[in-house]
Design an enzyme around this catalytic site. Structure first.
Site, short mmCIF file in Angstrom:
data_model
loop_
_atom_site.label_atom_id
_atom_site.label_comp_id
_atom_site.label_asym_id
_atom_site.label_seq_id
_atom_site.Cartn_x
_atom_site.Cartn_y
_atom_site.Cartn_z
N ASN A 159 0.84 -0.98 0.31
CA ASN A 159 0.19 0.28 0.12
C ASN A 159 1.20 1.14 -0.10
O ASN A 159 1.56 1.39 0.86
CB ASN A 159 -0.76 0.21 1.08
CG ASN A 159 -1.53 1.16 1.40
OD1 ASN A 159 -2.11 1.82 0.37
ND2 ASN A 159 -2.29 1.57 2.11
N TRP A 160 1.28 2.01 -1.56
CA TRP A 160 1.61 2.94 -1.29
C TRP A 160 1.46 4.21 -0.08
O TRP A 160 1.89 5.19 -0.45
CB TRP A 160 1.74 3.41 -2.53
CG TRP A 160 2.32 2.58 -3.59
CD1 TRP A 160 3.21 1.75 -3.35
CD2 TRP A 160 2.97 2.32 -4.80
NE1 TRP A 160 4.34 1.13 -3.87
CE2 TRP A 160 3.93 1.55 -4.93
CE3 TRP A 160 2.71 3.33 -5.80
CZ2 TRP A 160 5.11 1.58 -5.85
CZ3 TRP A 160 3.77 3.07 -7.28
CH2 TRP A 160 4.49 2.13 -7.46
N LYS A 161 -0.16 4.17 0.09
CA LYS A 161 -0.42 5.63 0.19
C LYS A 161 -0.31 6.75 -0.73
O LYS A 161 -0.77 6.70 -1.17
CB LYS A 161 0.00 5.75 1.75
CG LYS A 161 -0.42 4.29 2.92
CD LYS A 161 0.11 4.17 4.11
CE LYS A 161 0.31 2.92 5.16
NZ LYS A 161 0.57 3.29 6.14
N HIS A 208 -9.44 0.58 5.96
CA HIS A 208 -7.70 1.13 6.12
C HIS A 208 -8.38 1.91 7.30
O HIS A 208 -8.84 3.05 7.84
CB HIS A 208 -7.07 1.39 4.93
CG HIS A 208 -5.06 1.20 5.33
ND1 HIS A 208 -5.44 2.68 5.92
CD2 HIS A 208 -4.17 0.69 4.79
CE1 HIS A 208 -3.60 1.66 6.38
NE2 HIS A 208 -3.20 0.91 5.60
N GLU A 264 -6.03 4.65 8.37
CA GLU A 264 -6.18 5.77 7.95
C GLU A 264 -7.41 6.33 7.63
O GLU A 264 -7.26 7.59 7.69
CB GLU A 264 -4.84 5.86 7.57
CG GLU A 264 -3.86 5.73 8.14
CD GLU A 264 -2.01 5.44 6.75
OE1 GLU A 264 -1.31 4.59 7.51
OE2 GLU A 264 -2.81 5.55 5.45
N GLU A 270 -4.59 -5.14 10.25
CA GLU A 270 -3.15 -4.65 10.94
C GLU A 270 -3.65 -3.35 12.61
O GLU A 270 -4.52 -2.92 12.27
CB GLU A 270 -3.88 -3.15 10.04
CG GLU A 270 -3.10 -3.92 7.88
CD GLU A 270 -2.94 -2.55 7.28
OE1 GLU A 270 -2.00 -2.22 6.87
OE2 GLU A 270 -4.48 -1.64 7.24
N GLY A 297 2.81 2.00 10.30
CA GLY A 297 4.07 3.12 10.91
C GLY A 297 4.63 3.30 11.72
O GLY A 297 5.65 4.23 11.73
N SER A 347 4.07 -2.98 10.06
CA SER A 347 5.24 -2.52 9.66
C SER A 347 5.91 -3.83 9.24
O SER A 347 6.40 -4.56 10.17
CB SER A 347 5.78 -2.19 11.18
OG SER A 347 5.40 -1.05 11.37
N GLY A 394 3.61 -1.58 4.43
CA GLY A 394 3.36 0.02 3.90
C GLY A 394 4.19 0.76 3.34
O GLY A 394 4.94 0.49 2.30
N GLY A 395 5.47 0.90 4.81
CA GLY A 395 7.13 1.97 4.73
C GLY A 395 7.53 1.00 3.51
O GLY A 395 8.05 1.32 2.94
#
Length: 284
Positions: free
Chosen positions: A41-43, A128, A130, A200, A206, A246, A267-268
């Site tokens: 997931n590039w966000k 998600h 966020e 998640e 993150g 993470s 994610g990251g």
């Protein structure tokens, strides 16, 4: 490993146990034919089309004949979807980070499922943390997204998870139960081959913190029991449940060894082609 959209959509459908030798030990992912699924997931990243093309190309090149037999997908910002599709050359799926439950009308800034499907998108995220926390998306809104994605003939990755406070109060199972039951409301058993769950824990997204494999497995097991309660055991055994929070090259192998962890939503690390390549090429 050459992937196609049909493979992604069929990955959770086989719920029949293969014949096993007396001493053979397998995970439930293998036992019930749940194909592993590694997704990124590039966000709100990267910042330019050129960067997106480079990243997508590098990631796709890491999928080889020696890679695990797993589905791979990237969820990217809307403006990069078509470019990323061209860059990956069909080796993985490119999906959307979200949708609007409405098909058309006065919804400035929204993107509909029909728009996405018209450019070849088959997967989209819903729920998600966020989107829940920052943008105030409710369980009802998330359910409307999931229903619209399914109605359009697409597939949804429904994200669930608890806050740190809820985790510390041993409420992870209860929170996931509510989010699963509300998020899946109205989705029929026969459509579950187009549903993937991503657990998640909010406190691990993150932050660099990661639930231990044992903690993640415990919650995944509870989620599968909840799915059995909503539908039945056959349905629960067929649905893929991914872990997100993470996930790193250092943690992926042990996470993927757990019986109810069928993949990862990253994610990251999905923004670093070297790190994500190692995650895609986990050691089963």
């Amino acid at each position: 490993m050459k992937l196609a959209i049909a493979s992604l959509l069929a990955g959770s459908a086989a719920a029949f146990a293969p014949a096993l030798s007396v001493n053979q030990v397998v995970s439930s992912t293998q036992l019930y034919g749940r194909k592993p699924f590694i997704s990124g997931n590039w966000k709100l990243n990267p910042q330019t089309k050129a960067e997106a093309l480079t990243l997508a190309t590098e990631i796709s090149s890491s999928i080889t004949e020696d890679s695990p037999d797993a589905d791979v997908a990237l969820f990217v910002p809307y403006v990069f979807i078509e470019s990323a599709m061209g860059a990956v050359g069909g080796k993985l799926s490119v999906g959307a980070e979200g949708v609007c439950p409405q098909i058309n009308g006065a919804y400035t800034g929204a993107i509909s499922t029909s728009m996405l499907k018209s450019i070849g998108v088959q997967w989209a995220l819903a729920g998600h943390s966020e989107r829940r926390v920052i943008f105030g998306e409710t369980d009802d809104y998330i359910n409307a997204q999931a229903l619209k994605i399914i109605d359009e003939g697409m597939a949804v990755m429904l994200c669930i998870g608890e806050s740190l406070e809820e985790f510390e109060q041993d409420l992870a199972g209860s929170v996931c139960a509510v989010q699963l039951k509300k998020g899946l409301q109205g989705i029929k058993k026969e459509d579950l081959d187009r549903v993937v769950i991503a657990y998640e824990p909010i406190w691990a997204i993150g932050t660099g913190k990661v639930a231990t494999p044992e903690i993640a497995q415990d919650v995944h097991s509870k989620c599968r029991a909840i799915l059995a309660d909503i539908y039945d055991q056959e349905a629960a055994d067929s649905v893929r449940i991914l872990y997100g929070g993470s996930v790193t090259p250092d943690s992926v192998d042990e996470l993927m060894s757990q019986p109810d962890i069928d993949g990862a939503l990253v994610g990251g690390a999905s923004l670093d082609s070297e790190k994500f390549a190692r995650i895609i090429n986990f050691k089963p």
